[in-house]
Enzyme design. Structure first.
Site, mmCIF file in Angstrom:
data_model
loop_
_atom_site.group_PDB
_atom_site.id
_atom_site.type_symbol
_atom_site.label_atom_id
_atom_site.label_comp_id
_atom_site.label_asym_id
_atom_site.label_seq_id
_atom_site.Cartn_x
_atom_site.Cartn_y
_atom_site.Cartn_z
ATOM 1 N NE ARG A 166 -3.636 -0.057 2.961
ATOM 2 C CZ ARG A 166 -4.077 -0.603 3.633
ATOM 3 N NH1 ARG A 166 -3.603 -0.041 5.113
ATOM 4 N NH2 ARG A 166 -5.056 -1.385 3.992
ATOM 5 N NE ARG A 193 -1.846 1.743 9.381
ATOM 6 C CZ ARG A 193 -2.642 1.072 9.411
ATOM 7 N NH1 ARG A 193 -3.505 1.170 8.191
ATOM 8 N NH2 ARG A 193 -2.852 0.055 9.865
ATOM 9 C CE LYS A 214 -5.784 -0.275 11.587
ATOM 10 N NZ LYS A 214 -6.777 -1.064 10.594
ATOM 11 C CE LYS A 247 -7.006 3.401 9.198
ATOM 12 N NZ LYS A 247 -8.093 2.643 8.685
ATOM 13 C CB CYS A 304 -13.978 -3.365 2.044
ATOM 14 S SG CYS A 304 -14.321 -5.110 2.468
ATOM 15 C CB CYS A 349 -9.354 -9.142 3.090
ATOM 16 S SG CYS A 349 -9.389 -8.508 4.639
ATOM 17 C CB CYS A 370 -15.088 -8.619 8.340
ATOM 18 S SG CYS A 370 -13.759 -7.468 8.423
ATOM 19 C CB CYS A 394 -11.839 -1.531 5.003
ATOM 20 S SG CYS A 394 -10.950 -2.616 6.059
HETATM 21 C C1 SRM Z 1 -7.873 -1.383 1.041
HETATM 22 C C2 SRM Z 1 -8.895 -0.786 2.261
HETATM 23 C C3 SRM Z 1 -10.396 -1.050 1.822
HETATM 24 C C4 SRM Z 1 -10.521 -0.599 0.480
HETATM 25 O O1 SRM Z 1 -11.317 -1.129 -0.210
HETATM 26 O O2 SRM Z 1 -10.213 0.426 -0.169
HETATM 27 C C5 SRM Z 1 -8.485 -1.675 3.598
HETATM 28 C C6 SRM Z 1 -8.313 -3.076 3.488
HETATM 29 C C7 SRM Z 1 -7.819 -3.608 4.712
HETATM 30 N N1 SRM Z 1 -7.941 -3.037 5.958
HETATM 31 FE FE1 SRM Z 1 -8.784 -1.412 6.377
HETATM 32 N N2 SRM Z 1 -8.977 -1.124 4.551
HETATM 33 C C8 SRM Z 1 -8.992 0.370 4.299
HETATM 34 C C9 SRM Z 1 -9.465 1.323 4.957
HETATM 35 C C10 SRM Z 1 -9.889 1.310 6.228
HETATM 36 C C11 SRM Z 1 -10.745 2.078 6.810
HETATM 37 C C12 SRM Z 1 -11.374 3.426 6.158
HETATM 38 C C13 SRM Z 1 -10.670 4.605 6.790
HETATM 39 O O3 SRM Z 1 -9.562 4.440 6.799
HETATM 40 O O4 SRM Z 1 -11.008 5.581 6.314
HETATM 41 C C14 SRM Z 1 -11.138 1.629 8.263
HETATM 42 C C15 SRM Z 1 -12.191 2.239 9.064
HETATM 43 C C16 SRM Z 1 -11.445 3.268 9.790
HETATM 44 C C17 SRM Z 1 -10.915 2.675 10.970
HETATM 45 O O5 SRM Z 1 -9.583 2.744 10.930
HETATM 46 O O6 SRM Z 1 -11.476 2.608 12.004
HETATM 47 C C18 SRM Z 1 -10.357 0.342 8.068
HETATM 48 C C19 SRM Z 1 -10.573 -0.671 9.183
HETATM 49 C C20 SRM Z 1 -9.590 -1.682 9.233
HETATM 50 C C21 SRM Z 1 -9.690 -2.673 10.611
HETATM 51 C C22 SRM Z 1 -10.323 -2.231 11.738
HETATM 52 C C23 SRM Z 1 -9.359 -1.425 12.583
HETATM 53 C C24 SRM Z 1 -9.829 -1.040 13.918
HETATM 54 O O7 SRM Z 1 -9.238 -0.783 14.987
HETATM 55 O O8 SRM Z 1 -11.102 -1.226 14.319
HETATM 56 C C25 SRM Z 1 -8.753 -3.672 10.133
HETATM 57 C C26 SRM Z 1 -8.394 -4.753 10.763
HETATM 58 C C27 SRM Z 1 -7.036 -4.626 12.044
HETATM 59 O O9 SRM Z 1 -6.627 -3.427 11.742
HETATM 60 O O10 SRM Z 1 -6.924 -5.406 12.822
HETATM 61 C C28 SRM Z 1 -8.397 -3.485 8.862
HETATM 62 C C29 SRM Z 1 -7.683 -4.154 8.149
HETATM 63 C C30 SRM Z 1 -7.495 -4.191 6.611
HETATM 64 C C31 SRM Z 1 -6.554 -5.126 5.920
HETATM 65 C C32 SRM Z 1 -5.242 -4.920 5.965
HETATM 66 C C33 SRM Z 1 -6.836 -6.506 6.456
HETATM 67 C C34 SRM Z 1 -5.633 -7.157 7.543
HETATM 68 O O11 SRM Z 1 -5.500 -6.713 8.378
HETATM 69 O O12 SRM Z 1 -5.456 -8.224 7.239
HETATM 70 C C35 SRM Z 1 -7.276 -5.126 4.459
HETATM 71 C C36 SRM Z 1 -6.691 -5.505 3.493
HETATM 72 C C37 SRM Z 1 -7.390 -6.000 2.482
HETATM 73 C C38 SRM Z 1 -6.734 -6.144 0.944
HETATM 74 O O13 SRM Z 1 -6.687 -7.617 0.482
HETATM 75 O O14 SRM Z 1 -6.396 -5.450 0.684
HETATM 76 N N3 SRM Z 1 -8.977 -2.214 8.331
HETATM 77 N N4 SRM Z 1 -9.764 0.198 6.997
HETATM 78 C C39 SRM Z 1 -8.661 0.451 2.911
HETATM 79 C C40 SRM Z 1 -7.068 0.895 2.595
HETATM 80 C C41 SRM Z 1 -6.995 2.401 3.347
HETATM 81 C C42 SRM Z 1 -5.747 2.673 3.025
HETATM 82 O O15 SRM Z 1 -5.282 3.201 1.968
HETATM 83 O O16 SRM Z 1 -5.013 2.950 3.995
HETATM 84 S S1 SF4 Z 2 -13.406 -4.542 6.011
HETATM 85 FE FE1 SF4 Z 2 -12.925 -6.841 6.568
HETATM 86 S S2 SF4 Z 2 -13.159 -7.975 4.812
HETATM 87 FE FE2 SF4 Z 2 -13.220 -5.907 3.939
HETATM 88 S S3 SF4 Z 2 -11.059 -5.270 3.709
HETATM 89 FE FE3 SF4 Z 2 -11.474 -4.568 5.877
HETATM 90 S S4 SF4 Z 2 -10.542 -6.279 6.951
HETATM 91 FE FE4 SF4 Z 2 -11.148 -7.076 5.072
#
Ligand code: SRM
Ligand code: SF4
Ligand SMILES: Cc1cc2nc3c(=O)[nH]c(=O)nc-3n(C[C@H](O)[C@H](O)[C@H](O)COP(=O)(O)OP(=O)(O)OC[C@H]3O[C@@H](n4cnc5c(N)ncnc54)[C@H](O)[C@@H]3O)c2cc1C
Ligand SMILES: Cc1cc2nc3c(=O)[nH]c(=O)nc-3n(C[C@H](O)[C@H](O)[C@H](O)COP(=O)(O)O)c2cc1C
Lengths: 583, 571
Positions: free
Chosen positions: B77, B146, B210, B212, B429, B435, B474, B478
């Site tokens: 990323r 981030r 993380k 943000k 997502c 993922c 899930c 995201c």
């Molecule tokens: C690519 C992306 C979704 C998308 O369709 O665009 C994404 C994809 C993933 N996110 Fe996310 N997140 C993405 C934005 C977000 C957002 C939205 C935002 O930041 O505006 C959130 C919600 C905001 C937040 O952080 O609360 C988000 C909350 C999570 C979480 C839950 C975090 C938490 O503390 O609750 C995880 C899981 C974790 O961190 O344990 C996670 C984890 C992941 C992972 C890395 C899975 C993992 O940990 O193994 C996913 C990778 C999937 C893949 O195959 O690409 N991702 N993730 C976004 C990439 C953002 C970036 O460029 O940095």
């Molecule tokens: S929402 Fe859940 S399933 Fe979708 S990319 Fe984030 S961690 Fe993966």
């Protein structure tokens, strides 16, 4: 119409004699046959009771062979036995272990040599051949000789090595006792007849001596053979490539319990395949034949209905009286162009003609078996033999082509089914006798098969020698054959090092030889410390590139001039520390 | 030393502490040829370098049988603060995708790009190619600040320039200082120096989780400013940004069946001047660094720190670190969180085309040649590309003269066809197959679901209406599904929870409406609501406001009320 079974094609007679005998037998009454049976039995018993007097002074006979996959060697061994029984003082010599100067001392010489690559001598015979063809080759004025050439009519340079030897010996003053024979893949009967002839010419049998026909087809032991293969149950059949791979490679586990199949790692297993039933239909259709059950079975099980040979083109041209084909058969350049990539079906389609059953089968060669390296060790799986079979599939001239044996195994055999096989020993591709000697193995693709056997063996006997494997394929993710097994062997320290080359994971192709070059420092160090280096797999590109890379490594790491590097590698080979099993 | 009392510390804390500033055994792991994976501990560290170890889940079932380990692949990323990049950079990245990845680029919900399907042996070459394009993946994942996102407002290039510059400045300020990235991925040289000194903001154990940051420019809330640990809302006077309202404690992630985890919209805690923003951000990070929960990673985000110790406590602690108080927040008004679309004339006289990219996935499809089209546009375009937080791409800064040429390229590649209001505002997502956390499909399923819903909306005369719908595989959230008017969150293969009532402008979260519904269940649940909405909605009333007014769901007023106020049959 006679209904009794007659002499099989595999009987130890040339085809014309089989036909003659069959003619006589077919017309014989039951009485006549019974009498003949009794006569032959009595004759045999009499001979056994009082062996023929041997020639007063034993006639010396040198049987020289050049082999890659062991056919010539096996023939040479059988020839030695027959000759000894006839009273010759016969010995066999591997071309790998001798020189023309030594051989020139022989008075009576039989040579059995196969042809490889594109008209090349077998790997281990290259030094001998170079010396024989060199300007300063010794004279053979004292020598009486006969040559048996092994080959495959599907190749342009059919029996090239045998031909070269035959012509060269004559040129060097040798006296030919009988004409060279050039054998196709079904060489048993021809070879037997040639040996009879040659032995007879060298030392005419004394009056009353036994007529012993050499039966190459019947091996001395009970072991399964080409002619009498063992029907092994397939206990596992799994394609090891990922579903997104561009290729398929099936790992086969065969139950060989109850068969005398005492293989060693490095040996090959001969597989007697069946043709694709769909192709059988196409061939019959092209020949304008419906064909009864027997014919279907014969085409499926006994005849080679794919490989196209030059004589076939000529024979079919004659049969059809087709002018275009006739012209083609007489124009070498045009013929070569026509043959490239074509098969029997293409020939039949090239001039449509209704054939009789006999015409069709007379056109076809017997279906040859295929060899596969054993991928297991009996020490790890006592009653099993494992094989690794890669799919051969390609398109040519608008048709999808499928390798006969590989696709039979991959597409038509399943776990629970069976496969006919026999052992094809390869005594020249064995682990070092010394379990402490380090081993370097270069085996991309199916070339890795024997090395799986090697590692199982070394693991089982607790060998202390270090082991280094170079493996390769197209894609890491989809083509890493036996990945978990290598990981386990590495973890347990049986495998000391693994280098991999995947050609299609990046734009620039990376092959095993590139990895060898990258690791040249250590690799040369291992060789200096006595390691034995094995290469298995593709002969066309890989083995050549690996060879060239070894020369470069020697030049750079050992500070050798190009010729010195050649000599060094030649010495390694003679010392049994640079061994190749390539196909 | 963490001031949060919870013990024992999570395993990740030890991994970070002992990693020698994010080095671990990565160099050795990369050189191991027999496996496509890295050691488990190292996979935690790669995240700080913007790299995730994954495996192709579509292939899992067959691998063991074939005597192969899982089909390990890596996701990388980028860090592109504010989402601004040059067309030349785009071309370089496209080449990385083609040569080292799975041939696609994935625009994310945080204004950046992800590569998928990079195998281990291609990781270094990929990172090096990215570096050669003057980009990096530093801190794109991991327990650090981030990628900083900023409003993309195409119609206001000047304001965009300001916030994008601010995003870059914050990102640069918060960038980890360790030489590990350079050493491991680029030139292999160990760069000497006092490492302890080198991480002045984070320290040896980095953050508990993380962090943000987002910057919004009202009335557009494209960045969903309430969804992040820290948000800045630009306050303008006479067309000039005079400062920012500070939002703290947002976050989306939760865990099914664990009500003490919940998504939360951030709270506005004050106002600061433009030159104070970086300091506010740094100090907020430091408060969270010291007070965040390092024992439970499920409760380690700032939103839980604030829930635990209180908003006033947080403000006081932040102001103590700053040495001055925040000012009273100013008023602002948001209108929408979805991107505008199509050609927009900026206040600088240049043109900006907001290109809809379904779920951010850039690849060629029959009749819709996104990858090739963008390749050709990037080859002639002289402005920038701007990635939006809605997974779209803006071809920005097009002169009037150039506009027809770009328009023609869009048309040639099938990129100018009309898209329904529903689809334009939709996000899904990544989820399967990459993922590792996905419970259900998302990106691969959403397009089909939308097609069905479009037919229904069409029947009810709602085809042109904008309704935000977001799906995740899930509950991590995201695609920020809890801030959509319609949210779908994966529960298991083929089943989703359906949430309704999130505000169109991203200021209010939605509420659970139906649990464990399948495709048919989703249709069955939504069809009558669309029908009622078409018949009964007030003038310009958004779908979410309608379902609340009509009593289908209660409004979610705060994060800690997210699981409350459910209809009786759900609670
Ligand atoms: C690519 C992306 C979704 C998308 O369709 O665009 C994404 C994809 C993933 N996110 Fe996310 N997140 C993405 C934005 C977000 C957002 C939205 C935002 O930041 O505006 C959130 C919600 C905001 C937040 O952080 O609360 C988000 C909350 C999570 C979480 C839950 C975090 C938490 O503390 O609750 C995880 C899981 C974790 O961190 O344990 C996670 C984890 C992941 C992972 C890395 C899975 C993992 O940990 O193994 C996913 C990778 C999937 C893949 O195959 O690409 N991702 N993730 C976004 C990439 C953002 C970036 O460029 O940095
Ligand atoms: S929402 Fe859940 S399933 Fe979708 S990319 Fe984030 S961690 Fe993966
Ligand atoms: C000692 C030895 C060990 C071996 N070990 C193994 C092993 O462990 N595993 C293994 O898989 N194989 C091994 N082989 C090879 C094996 O014996 C067979 O040659 C192989 O499986 C192909 O046989 P087939 O009957 O499927 O194909 P065939 O029907 O014999 O067809 C093969 C022929 O098709 C033609 N052909 C193939 N590809 C193309 C193309 N792309 N374009 C045009 N023509 C083409 C060539 O003329 C080729 O000779 C070994 C061979 C030897 C000699
Ligand atoms: C890879 C390969 C290449 C061959 N090339 C030739 C050739 O050029 N000319 C030929 O007449 N036979 C060729 N043959 C056939 C062999 O000579 C034939 O199989 C022979 O029986 C092998 O005998 P050996 O086991 O003693 O080496 C080739 C066989 C293989 C497998």
């Amino acid at each position: 119409m006679q209904s009794l079974p007659l002499l099989p094609e595999t009987a130890p007679f040339p085809a014309d004699q089989i036909a003659a005998l069959n003619r006589i037998m077919g017309n014989a009454t039951a009485e006549q046959r019974a009498w003949l049976g009794g006569f032959l039995a009595g004759h045999q018993a009499a001979n056994l009771a009082q062996p023929a007097p041997a020639p007063a002074r034993k006639v010396g006979l040198t049987i020289l062979y050049a082999t890659e996959s062991g056919n010539a060697e096996a023939l040479a061994g059988a020839a030695r036995k027959s000759a000894s029984r006839l009273g010759f003082a016969a010995r066999t010599v591997d071309m790998a272990d001798t020189t023309p100067a030594e051989i020139a001392r022989a008075e009576n010489l039989l040579i059995l040599a196969s042809t490889w690559g594109e008209g090349d001598p077998p790997e281990r015979a290259t030094d001998f051949m170079r010396a024989l063809l060199a300007e300063d080759a010794p004279r053979f004025d004292k020598t009486r000789f006969a040559v048996l050439a092994l080959g495959d009519r599907a190749y342009v340079n059919f029996c090239q090595t045998g031909r070269q030897i035959d012509e060269r010996l004559a040129a060097l003053g040798g006296r030919r006792v009988t004409d060279r024979i050039e054998c196709d893949l079904d060489y048993d009967a021809d070879a037997a007849a040639w040996l009879d002839r040659a032995l007879h010419e060298i030392a005419p049998e004394p009056e009353g001596a036994a007529v012993i026909h050499v039966d190459f087809a019947r091996a001395a032991t009970e072991a399964p053979s080409r002619q009498a293969p063992f029907d092994a149950e397939i206990t596992e059949h799994v394609n090891l490539n990922g579903s997104r791979s561009s290729t398929r490679t099936v790992h086969l586990e065969l139950s060989v319990a109850g068969a005398a199949l005492a293989y060693e790692p490095g040996d090959a297993i001969g597989v007697v395949p069946s043709n694709d039933p769909a192709l059988v239909e196409q061939v019959l259709h092209a020949a304008g034949l419906a064909g009864d059950n027997d014919l279907h079975t014969a085409l499926r099980e006994r005849y080679d209905i794919t490989t196209l040979t030059r004589p076939q083109v000529a024979a079919y041209a004659a049969l059809t009286q087709d002018a275009t084909l006739g012209a083609l058969a007489n124009d070498e350049a045009a013929l070569a162009a026509f043959m490239a990539g074509r098969q029997v079906i293409d020939l039949l389609d090239a001039a449509s003609h209704r054939l009789t059953e006999a015409q069709l089968t007379s056109l076809l060669r017997p279906l040859p078996p295929r060899l596969y390296s054993v991928a297991s060790s009996r020490k790890a799986t006592p009653d099993e033999a494992h094989l690794l079979v890669a799919a051969v599939e390609y398109d040519a001239h608008g048709r999808q082509r499928k390798g006969v044996a590989s696709m039979d195994v991959i597409e038509r055999r399943k776990a629970g089914g069976s496969l006919r096989l026999y052992l094809k020993p390869n005594p020249h591709f064995r682990l070092p006798a010394d379990p402490d000697r380090p081993v370097i193995m270069v085996g991309p693709g199916t070339g890795v098969a024997p090395f799986r056997g090697f590692m199982q063996e070394r693991d089982a006997i607790g060998a202390k020698g270090k082991n280094w494997l170079f493996f390769g394929g197209r894609n890491f993710t989809h083509d890493f054959l036996y990945q978990l097994e290598w990981q386990d062997l590495l973890k347990r320290g049986v495998l000391s090092r693994l280098d991999v080359a995947f050609s299609r994971d990046q734009r620039g192709k990376i092959y095993v030889q590139h990895r060898m070059w990258e690791a040249r420092d250590e690799l040369f160090g291992w060789l200096r410390d006595g390691a034995a280096l094995y290469v298995c797999g593709d002969a066309k590109a890989m083995a050549k590139d690996v060879h060239a890379t070894l020369l470069r490594i020697a030049a750079e790491q050992g500070g050798m001039a190009p010729e010195a590097a050649e000599v060094w590698l030649g010495e390694l080979r003679r010392a049994g520390r640079y061994l190749r099993d390539v196909y | 030393m963490t001031k949060h009392p919870a013990r024992p510390l999570s395993r990740n804390e030890a991994i970070k502490e002992e990693s020698r500033f994010l080095r671990g055994t990565l160099t050795e792991g990369l050189s191991r040829a027999e496996t496509g994976a890295l050691s488990e501990d190292d996979t935690q560290l790669t995240k700080f370098h913007g790299i995730y170890q994954q495996d192709d889940r579509d292939l899992r079932a067959e691998r063991g049988k074939k005597r192969m380990e899982k089909a390990f692949i890596f996701m990388a990323r980028l860090r592109i603060p504010g989402g601004v990049m040059t067309p030349a950079q785009w071309l370089a990245l496209e080449a990385v995708a083609q040569e080292r990845g799975n041939g696609t680029l994935r625009l994310t919900t945080r204004e950046t790009i992800q590569f998928h399907g990079i195998i281990k042996s291609n990781l270094r070459p990929a990172i090096q190619a990215i570096n050669a394009a003057l980009l990096d993946t530093v801190a794109a994942c991991g327990d650090v600040n981030r990628n900083v996102i900023a409003a993309t407002i195409p119609y206001r290039p000047a304001a965009h320039g300001t916030v994008a510059a601010l995003a870059r400045a914050i990102s640069a300020h918060m960038r980890p200082r360790t030489g590990a990235y350079h050493e491991i991925w680029l030139d292999g040289e160990k760069i000497a120096g006092d490492e302890e000194e080198a991480e002045p903001i984070y320290g040896r154990a980095y953050l508990p989780r993380k962090f943000k940051i987002a910057i919004a420019v009202p009335p557009l809330n494209d960045v969903d400013v309430f969804a992040h640990d820290l948000g800045f809302i630009a306050i303008e006077e006479d067309g000039r940004i005079v400062g920012y309202d500070v939002v703290a404690g947002g976050g989306m992630g939760m865990t099914h069946g664990e009500p003490d985890t919940f998504p939360r919209t951030g709270d506005v805690i004050g106002f600061c001047r433009p030159e104070q923003v970086i300091e506010v951000a740094e100090k907020a990070v430091i408060v969270q660094r010291d007070w965040g929960n390092r024992a439970s990673r499920k409760h380690a985000r700032l939103k839980y720190t604030i829930e635990e110790f209180g908003l006033d406590w947080f403000r006081a602690e932040l102001e103590r670190e700053l040495g001055y108080p925040l000012q009273t927040p100013r008023d602002f008004r948001f209108e929408r969180s979805a991107d505008p679309h199509g050609w927009i004339e900026g206040d600088d006289g240049l043109w900006h085309h907001v290109l809809f990219i379904e779920n951010g996935r850039v690849r060629d499809m029959p009749g819709h040649q996104l990858l090739s089209g963008l390749h050709e546009i990037a080859s002639v375009h002289r402005g920038n590309f701007v990635l939006t937080a809605n997974q779209n791409l803006i071809i920005s800064g097009v002169t009037l003269e150039q506009k027809p040429a770009i328009g023609a390229l869009l048309a040639q590649h099938g990129l100018d066809r009309p898209v329904s209001g529903l689809r334009r505002g939709a996000m899904a997502c990544v989820a399967l197959p990459t993922c590792g956390l996905a419970l259900a499909e998302s990106e691969r399923y959403m397009p089909d679901l939308l097609t069905t819903l479009e037919e229904i909306l069409e029947r009810h005369g709602l085809a042109a209406d904008e309704i935000t719908i977001r799906m995740t595989g899930c509950p991590n959230g995201c695609a920020r599904p809890y801030l959509a008017e319609i949210g779908l969150v994966g529960r298991g293969p083929g089943t989703y929870n359906l949430y309704l009532g999130g505000a169109f402008d991203g200021t209010r979260m939605n509420k659970l409406y139906a649990r464990d519904v399948t495709h048919d269940g989703i249709i069955a649940a939504l069809e009558p609501l669309f029908s009622a909405y078409a018949r009964e909605r007030a003038d310009s009333e958004h779908f979410s406001d309608f379902v609340i007014r009509a009593g289908y769901v209660k409004p979610t007023t705060a994060g800690n009320r997210f699981h409350a106020d459910l209809s009786p049959e759900l609670s």
